[in-house]
Design a protein around this motif. Structure first.
Motif, PDB file in Angstrom:
ATOM      1  N   GLN A   1      47.890 -88.289  31.193  1.00 39.64           N
ATOM      2  CA  GLN A   1      48.920 -88.208  32.784  1.00 39.64           C
ATOM      3  C   GLN A   1      49.243 -89.780  32.779  1.00 39.64           C
ATOM      4  N   TRP A   2      50.448 -89.886  33.062  1.00 39.73           N
ATOM      5  CA  TRP A   2      50.969 -91.299  33.453  1.00 39.73           C
ATOM      6  C   TRP A   2      51.199 -91.379  34.797  1.00 39.73           C
ATOM      7  N   GLN A   3      50.396 -91.991  35.557  1.00 35.77           N
ATOM      8  CA  GLN A   3      50.539 -92.021  36.978  1.00 35.77           C
ATOM      9  C   GLN A   3      51.492 -93.118  37.600  1.00 35.77           C
TER      10      GLN A   3
ATOM     11  N   THR B   1      64.148 -85.030  27.739  1.00 38.64           N
ATOM     12  CA  THR B   1      62.922 -84.280  27.984  1.00 38.64           C
ATOM     13  C   THR B   1      62.356 -83.830  26.584  1.00 38.64           C
TER      14      THR B   1
ATOM     15  N   THR C   1      54.672 -93.989  37.463  1.00 38.19           N
ATOM     16  CA  THR C   1      55.880 -93.328  36.865  1.00 38.19           C
ATOM     17  C   THR C   1      56.924 -94.448  37.110  1.00 38.19           C
TER      18      THR C   1
ATOM     19  N   SER D   1      52.865 -86.227  30.699  1.00 39.16           N
ATOM     20  CA  SER D   1      51.621 -85.292  30.740  1.00 39.16           C
ATOM     21  C   SER D   1      51.238 -84.754  29.395  1.00 39.16           C
TER      22      SER D   1
ATOM     23  N   ARG E   1      59.381 -87.447  30.042  1.00 38.45           N
ATOM     24  CA  ARG E   1      60.741 -87.210  30.370  1.00 38.45           C
ATOM     25  C   ARG E   1      60.751 -88.746  30.631  1.00 38.45           C
TER      26      ARG E   1
ATOM     27  N   GLU F   1      57.950 -90.217  32.840  1.00 37.78           N
ATOM     28  CA  GLU F   1      56.931 -88.993  33.293  1.00 37.78           C
ATOM     29  C   GLU F   1      56.292 -88.636  32.025  1.00 37.78           C
TER      30      GLU F   1
ATOM     31  N   ARG G   1      61.175 -93.469  39.734  1.00 37.75           N
ATOM     32  CA  ARG G   1      60.419 -92.578  38.518  1.00 37.75           C
ATOM     33  C   ARG G   1      61.361 -92.851  37.402  1.00 37.75           C
TER      34      ARG G   1
END
Length: 215
Positions: A167-169, A107, A171, A84, A89, A82, A79
């Motif tokens: 949303q980023w899937q 973050t 990662t 949302s 992050r 990240e 990952r």
């Protein structure tokens, strides 16, 4: 010799009234000028703060690295980014004046505060075994936010820009574009729409094939 004639009580009252009116007008003018100056200074300070926050956010997002945020288990995809609606992050270098160098897990988070939403930032030095815990409290970059959300954008199957998603899937890759839409509770505070393009956008980590995707 003739005796000098003094002012009558009526003349003294009229003069006093005129003097009081003049002083009231002068005080009102000074008060208005001070208020205008204070408002102009507050607006200039707010604009400078917004420019500084946008510049910092842009520099960190554009410098995102394809480095795993945390140690990965064998066979699992790393990952590296990240995202949302209320959080980003990533791993990126910190400015020299804020740290001792090296990649940091960073973050950006939208959280509820006493004055509405606020944008907080925290960073942790990335060590061989993952992020090193930091005792410092998160830094509040912006406050008094009425509504805000992050969004990311990638490429579709024919390498064209896809839709904005909250949303980023994927990662294990860095997205092509990152956006922050924000509206303050104070009507006079304006946030220009923020869009940044990470330099390593959609570049998989070494040895990782990955697939672009959003959901």
């Amino acid at each position: 010799m003739r005796r000098a004639r003094g002012f009558s009580l009526l003349e003294v009252l009229v003069a006093t009234t005129l003097l009081a009116a003049g002083m009231a007008l002068a005080f009102a003018a000074i008060s208005n000028a001070s208020r205008v100056t204070a408002n102009a200074e507050a607006e200039a300070s707010r604009s400078e703060r917004l420019r500084a926050v946008q510049g910092f956010l842009r520099r960190q997002v554009e410098g995102a690295l394809a480095i795993p945020i945390e140690p990965q288990s064998p066979g699992d995809a790393p990952r590296v980014f990240e995202a949302s609606a209320d959080r980003l992050r990533l791993v990126a270098p910190m400015p020299g004046y804020l740290s001792r160098g090296g990649p940091h897990v960073q973050t950006f988070r939208l959280v509820r505060g006493p004055n509405g939403l606020r944008l907080e930032f925290e960073h942790q030095l990335l060590g061989p075994e993952g992020p090193i815990e930091d005792e410092r409290e998160p830094e509040v970059l912006l406050d008094g936010i009425a509504e805000a959300s992050f969004a990311v954008r990638g490429l579709d199957e024919i390498d064209e820009a896809g839709d904005w998603r909250s949303q980023w899937q994927t990662t294990d890759q860095v997205p092509a574009l990152v956006r922050l839409q924000l509206r303050f509770a104070e009507p006079r505070a304006r946030w220009p729409e923020f869009v940044a393009a990470p330099r390593l956008g959609l570049a998989p980590p070494p040895g990782q094939a990955g697939q672009e995707g959003l959901e």
